[in-house]
Design a protein around this motif. Structure first.
Motif, PDB file in Angstrom:
ATOM      1  N   LYS A   1      39.568  32.966  30.339  1.00 59.93           N
ATOM      2  CA  LYS A   1      40.973  33.253  30.517  1.00 59.93           C
ATOM      3  C   LYS A   1      41.209  33.598  31.977  1.00 59.93           C
ATOM      4  O   LYS A   1      40.268  33.905  32.703  1.00 59.93           O
ATOM      5  CB  LYS A   1      41.430  34.372  29.597  1.00 59.93           C
ATOM      6  CG  LYS A   1      40.646  35.644  29.687  1.00 59.93           C
ATOM      7  CD  LYS A   1      41.156  36.619  28.647  1.00 59.93           C
ATOM      8  CE  LYS A   1      40.344  37.888  28.643  1.00 59.93           C
ATOM      9  NZ  LYS A   1      40.859  38.864  27.720  1.00 59.93           N
ATOM     10  N   PRO A   2      42.446  33.602  32.402  1.00 56.88           N
ATOM     11  CA  PRO A   2      42.701  33.869  33.813  1.00 56.88           C
ATOM     12  C   PRO A   2      42.179  35.246  34.202  1.00 56.88           C
ATOM     13  O   PRO A   2      42.093  36.141  33.370  1.00 56.88           O
ATOM     14  CB  PRO A   2      44.227  33.863  33.903  1.00 56.88           C
ATOM     15  CG  PRO A   2      44.701  33.238  32.671  1.00 56.88           C
ATOM     16  CD  PRO A   2      43.646  33.380  31.638  1.00 56.88           C
ATOM     17  N   THR A   3      41.850  35.387  35.428  1.00 61.08           N
ATOM     18  CA  THR A   3      41.262  36.656  35.824  1.00 61.08           C
ATOM     19  C   THR A   3      41.843  37.162  37.137  1.00 61.08           C
ATOM     20  O   THR A   3      42.686  36.529  37.744  1.00 61.08           O
ATOM     21  CB  THR A   3      39.737  36.505  35.887  1.00 61.08           C
ATOM     22  OG1 THR A   3      39.178  37.800  35.997  1.00 61.08           O
ATOM     23  CG2 THR A   3      39.308  35.637  37.049  1.00 61.08           C
ATOM     24  N   ARG A   4      41.371  38.336  37.536  1.00 59.79           N
ATOM     25  CA  ARG A   4      41.885  38.960  38.745  1.00 59.79           C
ATOM     26  C   ARG A   4      41.418  38.254  39.996  1.00 59.79           C
ATOM     27  O   ARG A   4      40.321  37.733  40.037  1.00 59.79           O
ATOM     28  CB  ARG A   4      41.398  40.396  38.823  1.00 59.79           C
ATOM     29  CG  ARG A   4      42.026  41.206  37.798  1.00 59.79           C
ATOM     30  CD  ARG A   4      41.586  42.629  37.847  1.00 59.79           C
ATOM     31  NE  ARG A   4      42.477  43.305  36.935  1.00 59.79           N
ATOM     32  CZ  ARG A   4      43.595  43.911  37.314  1.00 59.79           C
ATOM     33  NH1 ARG A   4      43.888  44.022  38.579  1.00 59.79           N
ATOM     34  NH2 ARG A   4      44.395  44.445  36.435  1.00 59.79           N
ATOM     35  N   LYS A   5      42.210  38.347  40.991  1.00 51.93           N
ATOM     36  CA  LYS A   5      41.813  37.814  42.293  1.00 51.93           C
ATOM     37  C   LYS A   5      41.026  38.912  43.022  1.00 51.93           C
ATOM     38  O   LYS A   5      41.297  40.086  42.831  1.00 51.93           O
ATOM     39  CB  LYS A   5      43.053  37.477  43.119  1.00 51.93           C
ATOM     40  CG  LYS A   5      43.815  36.272  42.605  1.00 51.93           C
ATOM     41  CD  LYS A   5      43.197  35.003  43.180  1.00 51.93           C
ATOM     42  CE  LYS A   5      44.039  33.779  42.958  1.00 51.93           C
ATOM     43  NZ  LYS A   5      44.303  33.445  41.586  1.00 51.93           N
ATOM     44  N   PRO A   6      40.073  38.511  43.856  1.00 52.20           N
ATOM     45  CA  PRO A   6      39.236  39.507  44.533  1.00 52.20           C
ATOM     46  C   PRO A   6      40.010  40.630  45.206  1.00 52.20           C
ATOM     47  O   PRO A   6      39.648  41.785  45.090  1.00 52.20           O
ATOM     48  CB  PRO A   6      38.486  38.675  45.570  1.00 52.20           C
ATOM     49  CG  PRO A   6      38.452  37.314  44.992  1.00 52.20           C
ATOM     50  CD  PRO A   6      39.693  37.159  44.150  1.00 52.20           C
ATOM     51  N   GLU A   7      41.115  40.316  45.867  1.00 50.25           N
ATOM     52  CA  GLU A   7      41.794  41.359  46.638  1.00 50.25           C
ATOM     53  C   GLU A   7      42.428  42.431  45.752  1.00 50.25           C
ATOM     54  O   GLU A   7      42.872  43.460  46.215  1.00 50.25           O
ATOM     55  CB  GLU A   7      42.834  40.751  47.590  1.00 50.25           C
ATOM     56  CG  GLU A   7      43.986  40.047  46.923  1.00 50.25           C
ATOM     57  CD  GLU A   7      43.666  38.592  46.576  1.00 50.25           C
ATOM     58  OE1 GLU A   7      44.601  37.855  46.284  1.00 50.25           O
ATOM     59  OE2 GLU A   7      42.475  38.197  46.609  1.00 50.25           O
ATOM     60  N   GLN A   8      42.448  42.190  44.424  1.00 49.10           N
ATOM     61  CA  GLN A   8      43.081  43.167  43.542  1.00 49.10           C
ATOM     62  C   GLN A   8      42.127  44.280  43.108  1.00 49.10           C
ATOM     63  O   GLN A   8      42.538  45.190  42.412  1.00 49.10           O
ATOM     64  CB  GLN A   8      43.638  42.472  42.303  1.00 49.10           C
ATOM     65  CG  GLN A   8      44.814  41.582  42.630  1.00 49.10           C
ATOM     66  CD  GLN A   8      45.277  40.845  41.400  1.00 49.10           C
ATOM     67  OE1 GLN A   8      44.646  39.892  40.977  1.00 49.10           O
ATOM     68  NE2 GLN A   8      46.357  41.294  40.823  1.00 49.10           N
ATOM     69  N   LEU A   9      40.870  44.201  43.486  1.00 42.36           N
ATOM     70  CA  LEU A   9      39.923  45.238  43.073  1.00 42.36           C
ATOM     71  C   LEU A   9      40.180  46.518  43.865  1.00 42.36           C
ATOM     72  O   LEU A   9      40.048  46.537  45.071  1.00 42.36           O
ATOM     73  CB  LEU A   9      38.492  44.777  43.312  1.00 42.36           C
ATOM     74  CG  LEU A   9      37.420  45.762  42.858  1.00 42.36           C
ATOM     75  CD1 LEU A   9      37.338  45.837  41.351  1.00 42.36           C
ATOM     76  CD2 LEU A   9      36.073  45.377  43.436  1.00 42.36           C
ATOM     77  N   PRO A  10      40.538  47.603  43.196  1.00 42.69           N
ATOM     78  CA  PRO A  10      40.751  48.838  43.945  1.00 42.69           C
ATOM     79  C   PRO A  10      39.418  49.455  44.325  1.00 42.69           C
ATOM     80  O   PRO A  10      38.377  49.041  43.836  1.00 42.69           O
ATOM     81  CB  PRO A  10      41.478  49.728  42.936  1.00 42.69           C
ATOM     82  CG  PRO A  10      41.016  49.231  41.607  1.00 42.69           C
ATOM     83  CD  PRO A  10      40.716  47.766  41.763  1.00 42.69           C
ATOM     84  N   LEU A  11      39.474  50.446  45.169  1.00 44.56           N
ATOM     85  CA  LEU A  11      38.238  51.149  45.533  1.00 44.56           C
ATOM     86  C   LEU A  11      37.657  51.774  44.280  1.00 44.56           C
ATOM     87  O   LEU A  11      38.355  52.372  43.479  1.00 44.56           O
ATOM     88  CB  LEU A  11      38.552  52.250  46.548  1.00 44.56           C
ATOM     89  CG  LEU A  11      38.774  51.776  47.969  1.00 44.56           C
ATOM     90  CD1 LEU A  11      39.143  52.966  48.844  1.00 44.56           C
ATOM     91  CD2 LEU A  11      37.503  51.111  48.504  1.00 44.56           C
ATOM     92  N   LEU A  12      36.386  51.621  44.098  1.00 42.69           N
ATOM     93  CA  LEU A  12      35.746  52.195  42.920  1.00 42.69           C
ATOM     94  C   LEU A  12      35.043  53.471  43.346  1.00 42.69           C
ATOM     95  O   LEU A  12      34.829  53.700  44.524  1.00 42.69           O
ATOM     96  CB  LEU A  12      34.752  51.182  42.345  1.00 42.69           C
ATOM     97  CG  LEU A  12      35.421  49.881  41.921  1.00 42.69           C
ATOM     98  CD1 LEU A  12      34.399  48.787  41.723  1.00 42.69           C
ATOM     99  CD2 LEU A  12      36.224  50.092  40.655  1.00 42.69           C
ATOM    100  N   ASN A  13      34.715  54.300  42.373  1.00 39.43           N
ATOM    101  CA  ASN A  13      34.098  55.594  42.687  1.00 39.43           C
ATOM    102  C   ASN A  13      32.636  55.424  43.059  1.00 39.43           C
ATOM    103  O   ASN A  13      31.756  55.769  42.278  1.00 39.43           O
ATOM    104  CB  ASN A  13      34.212  56.531  41.489  1.00 39.43           C
ATOM    105  CG  ASN A  13      35.652  56.875  41.239  1.00 39.43           C
ATOM    106  OD1 ASN A  13      36.398  57.120  42.178  1.00 39.43           O
ATOM    107  ND2 ASN A  13      36.044  56.869  39.976  1.00 39.43           N
ATOM    108  N   THR A  14      32.400  54.902  44.236  1.00 40.83           N
ATOM    109  CA  THR A  14      31.012  54.698  44.647  1.00 40.83           C
ATOM    110  C   THR A  14      30.750  55.381  45.980  1.00 40.83           C
ATOM    111  O   THR A  14      31.675  55.663  46.733  1.00 40.83           O
ATOM    112  CB  THR A  14      30.706  53.191  44.796  1.00 40.83           C
ATOM    113  OG1 THR A  14      31.609  52.641  45.749  1.00 40.83           O
ATOM    114  CG2 THR A  14      30.847  52.460  43.483  1.00 40.83           C
TER     115      THR A  14
END
Ligand code: MTE
Length: 328
Positions: free
Chosen positions: A51-64
């Motif tokens: 199914k359609p998915t997110r574009k790379p730039e939509q990934l927010p900062l993760l808790n890393t």
């Protein structure tokens, strides 16, 4: 709901649907304790969903947090490009949070503070490690590994962690220990599982296991980081197993217990469908999954997860020189 989605590039639907329905229906009925025959059953399996998915730039900062370690030159590169980090972090399997590939947001509910890993069973030094101690006692290194899911998607990622054989030496399994079982975090309030079949009918907590000789192999790895930082939750923070010559489901995420046993322990997917997910689960291009061929795989990316490149599957995922002797 987790319905069967047969990837178009694998087999015509007409060839696979009845088989898929058979295996999953049978297993699901077993797990439910029967009594619901005749109802329309949504199906679950370790299966690809398109199914359609997110574009790379939509990934927010993760808790890393940033994590650096020397790259081990033996595993410093492979014959393929490293997968775009955002693509890898937004196309995951983590059934504790649902059966969609897009569980990365739901997985942010995983509580990773004060994490403890219990070492139990047939060892001379049973223990409980926290993450600081693990990182102090086992020196971290970076390894670039091919990763191959049983569903036939593949990626290449730089893991940070330590070899399993370092832990093996530290905890000293007894002569009776023949297997090791990894148990993932599970709390029904936080990790409800997929909505259908309802999570309570699946054999959580997620477990996986290896033979001791497999754990001792140089390649078997505990990852605490990826792409130069600690693991984001959807990749199995704060510690997961990575066994690159086996299908990805062998790599239990968010491990809370490592137990040494004399007999082969039960494992999650093998319990659900033993015919489809073998205990050994080595990457074997000639051995088809009952519902699809394993001869080829698709590398996720480069533009989005489904902008894939189809390539031949490599025996032992290309790691034969390290592991073939385990299987003679
Ligand atoms: N570990 C747990 N606890 N739960 C899971 O659902 N899925 C497995 C494996 N480890 C899974 C798990 C499967 S099927 C795969 S392919 C890999 O995790 C996916 O890892 P990734 O999402 O970090 O790429």
């Amino acid at each position: 709901m987790a319905f069967i989605h047969i990837p178009k590039w694998q087999l015509p639907e007409s060839q696979v649907t009845s088989e898929a329905a058979f295996y999953n229906r049978r297993r699901f009925l077993t797990l439910m304790g029967a009594g619901i025959a005749g109802t329309t059953l949504p199906l679950i399996s370790c299966q690809q969903q398109i199914k359609p998915t997110r574009k790379p730039e939509q990934l927010p900062l993760l808790n890393t947090k940033t994590l650096t370690a020397r790259r081990n030159p033996t595993f410093g590169q492979v014959d393929r490009e490293i997968t775009n980090e955002t693509l890898a972090a937004t196309y995951n399997n983590f059934y504790e949070f649902g059966s969609s590939k897009e569980i990365w947001q739901k997985a942010q509910a995983l509580p990773t503070e004060n994490w403890r890993v219990e070492i139990a069973g047939l060892v001379k030094k049973p223990d409980v490690y926290d993450m600081d101690r693990l990182q102090r006692e086992f020196s971290l290194e970076e390894r670039i590994y091919r990763f191959r899911c049983v569903e036939a998607w593949a990626m290449v990622v730089p893991w940070l962690g330590f070899p399993m054989n370092a832990l093996l030496k530290a905890v000293e399994p007894t002569a009776k220990a023949k297997f090791v079982q990894f148990t993932s975090y599970f709390d029904r309030q936080v990790t409800p599982g997929p909505s259908f079949p309802p999570g309570q009918f699946l054999p959580f907590p997620y477990t996986e296991a290896l033979r001791i000789e497999e754990m001792a192999n140089d390649l078997a790895f505990f990852a605490v980081g990826i792409y130069g930082h600690t693991l984001p939750k959807q990749h199995g923070a704060p510690i997961r197993a990575v066994i690159p010559w086996k299908y990805g489901f062998k790599g239990a995420k968010s491990i809370v217990k490592i137990e040494f046993t004399a007999t082969q322990p039960p494992t999650f997917w093998n319990t659900i469908s033993p015919n489809e997910y073998q205990f050994e689960a080595n990457v074997e291009p000639e051995v088809s999954h009952p519902r699809w061929s394993q001869a080829k795989e698709r590398l996720i990316g480069p533009g989005n997860q489904f902008d894939w490149q189809e390539v031949p599957t490599l025996k032992y995922n290309g790691y034969g020189e390290f592991v073939a002797s385990l299987y003679v």
